[in-house]
Motif scaffolding. Sequence first.
Motif, short mmCIF file in Angstrom:
data_model
loop_
_atom_site.label_atom_id
_atom_site.label_comp_id
_atom_site.label_asym_id
_atom_site.label_seq_id
_atom_site.Cartn_x
_atom_site.Cartn_y
_atom_site.Cartn_z
N THR A 189 0.81 -1.23 0.00
CA THR A 189 0.00 0.00 0.00
C THR A 189 0.84 1.26 0.00
O THR A 189 0.30 2.35 -0.23
CB THR A 189 -0.92 0.02 1.23
OG1 THR A 189 -0.13 0.02 2.43
CG2 THR A 189 -1.85 -1.20 1.23
N VAL A 190 2.15 1.16 0.30
CA VAL A 190 3.02 2.34 0.33
C VAL A 190 4.30 2.05 -0.44
O VAL A 190 4.60 0.89 -0.78
CB VAL A 190 3.37 2.76 1.78
CG1 VAL A 190 2.12 3.15 2.55
CG2 VAL A 190 4.14 1.66 2.51
N LEU A 245 -3.87 14.06 0.39
CA LEU A 245 -4.62 13.66 1.60
C LEU A 245 -4.62 12.15 1.83
O LEU A 245 -5.34 11.66 2.71
CB LEU A 245 -6.06 14.17 1.54
CG LEU A 245 -6.23 15.69 1.41
CD1 LEU A 245 -7.71 16.06 1.39
CD2 LEU A 245 -5.50 16.42 2.52
N HIS A 246 -3.79 11.43 1.08
CA HIS A 246 -3.70 9.98 1.28
C HIS A 246 -2.22 9.59 1.38
O HIS A 246 -1.59 9.18 0.41
CB HIS A 246 -4.38 9.22 0.13
CG HIS A 246 -5.87 9.37 0.11
ND1 HIS A 246 -6.50 10.43 -0.52
CD2 HIS A 246 -6.85 8.62 0.66
CE1 HIS A 246 -7.81 10.31 -0.36
NE2 HIS A 246 -8.04 9.24 0.35
N ILE A 298 3.12 10.60 5.62
CA ILE A 298 4.15 10.74 4.60
C ILE A 298 3.51 10.56 3.22
O ILE A 298 2.83 9.56 2.96
CB ILE A 298 5.28 9.71 4.80
CG1 ILE A 298 5.92 9.87 6.18
CG2 ILE A 298 6.34 9.83 3.70
CD1 ILE A 298 6.93 8.78 6.50
N GLY A 299 3.67 11.52 2.35
CA GLY A 299 3.08 11.48 1.02
C GLY A 299 1.68 12.06 0.95
O GLY A 299 1.05 12.02 -0.11
N ALA A 300 1.19 12.66 2.06
CA ALA A 300 -0.18 13.18 2.05
C ALA A 300 -0.34 14.43 1.20
O ALA A 300 -1.46 14.83 0.89
CB ALA A 300 -0.63 13.48 3.49
N SER A 343 -1.09 -0.66 9.43
CA SER A 343 -1.86 -1.03 8.23
C SER A 343 -1.11 -0.77 6.94
O SER A 343 -1.56 -1.19 5.87
CB SER A 343 -3.19 -0.27 8.22
OG SER A 343 -2.95 1.14 8.21
N ASP A 344 0.02 -0.07 6.99
CA ASP A 344 0.81 0.19 5.79
C ASP A 344 1.67 -1.03 5.46
O ASP A 344 2.29 -1.62 6.35
CB ASP A 344 1.72 1.40 5.99
CG ASP A 344 0.92 2.68 6.22
OD1 ASP A 344 -0.15 2.83 5.62
OD2 ASP A 344 1.38 3.51 7.03
#
Length: 358
Positions: free
Chosen positions: A214-215, A247-248, A298-300, A335-336
């Motif tokens: 997911t990341v 925002l994600h 991070i990355g939002a 969850s990442d």
Amino acid sequence: MRERADGGSEVDPDVETGGGRALPGLGRRELIMATGVGAVALALGARGGEARAASSEDVAVPGVSAANPVNLFVKADASEFGAGGTATLNITVGNLSSNAALGPVSLKVVTPFFANVVALPSVPGGTSNWLYLNTAPDVPSIFKVSFNGFPASSSLTIPVPFVLAPNAPNVPPISQAIFTTDASNTQDIDTDLSRNVWTYGFVRDALSTYPAGTVNLFFTAAMQPAVAGGSAVNVPFQFYNGAGTLLHGTQSPARFTFSTPFYMEIPSAGLPGGLVNLYLNGDPAVPSVWQLTLPPGIGALGAAVPTTVPIPFRAQAGAPRKTLCASGIIYPSGSDTQNDFSTAHSDFNLLSVVNQAV
């Protein structure tokens, strides 16, 4: 006694956690070698029979020199990780001087991320032990091979078996091997430390195919000059999430783990929040291990917008005038998920310099 990352504690007799700091213009190691521990203690005002490490407030004794100069070196050749996930690191240590080392000298090896030592090497005339052992894939371990002296104009090759950890990246991380006189060695001095550290790395014959997580975490760090024996410099580490969109970003904290380069230390002042020490050693020739917890998000602001955290580093007195390298990795939690860590790890460098004509 020191705390582990899991909150427990253990005793490590080889760890020095005292406030030994370098003297202005003269390294702690060089001063102790030149005069002996007891002489340093008396010269610096300690009570009789109570030796202590020199601190930055102490005054160096001018003109001292060790009686026995040596010229130690290290180099390493790594084999390939095959389908079975095993490889051998052949480390050569030696003494280029015509003078034999009389006191204790040692090899220190920082293991790469995602690789574990199968068994500590059995070395003729040497003793192997763990300085720091951590089997987490994103945390390095450190072992030491100690010798009581070392012959003149000679070398010795030490094979070290490694095995890949599960989910190891297709591009294995790099790490360091170091061969120096010990901080307790009062008989020998090595005045040129440019040959005493070697950066090594493996390659993989058999590559893996990973499903997407997911990341996509990775980091960069611009090299900074650091004056040996001078003030600390801030290294801006930039952490990215290549899967981030507006925002994600990351949903859970991430952790950034690294070892310090040869003769570099993290000072006690100016540390960012979330940075903790996992292993600390007062000998400037032995790397320490640190871990930074990064908050979610991070990355939002998008994949190209980093989370930047400055971390201070200080080049200790006596550091060789060269580029000094170490390795770090950013690792997700909660969850990442990330399944290919080939770019999650990277080396970073500081340039050790002096402020004088050369």
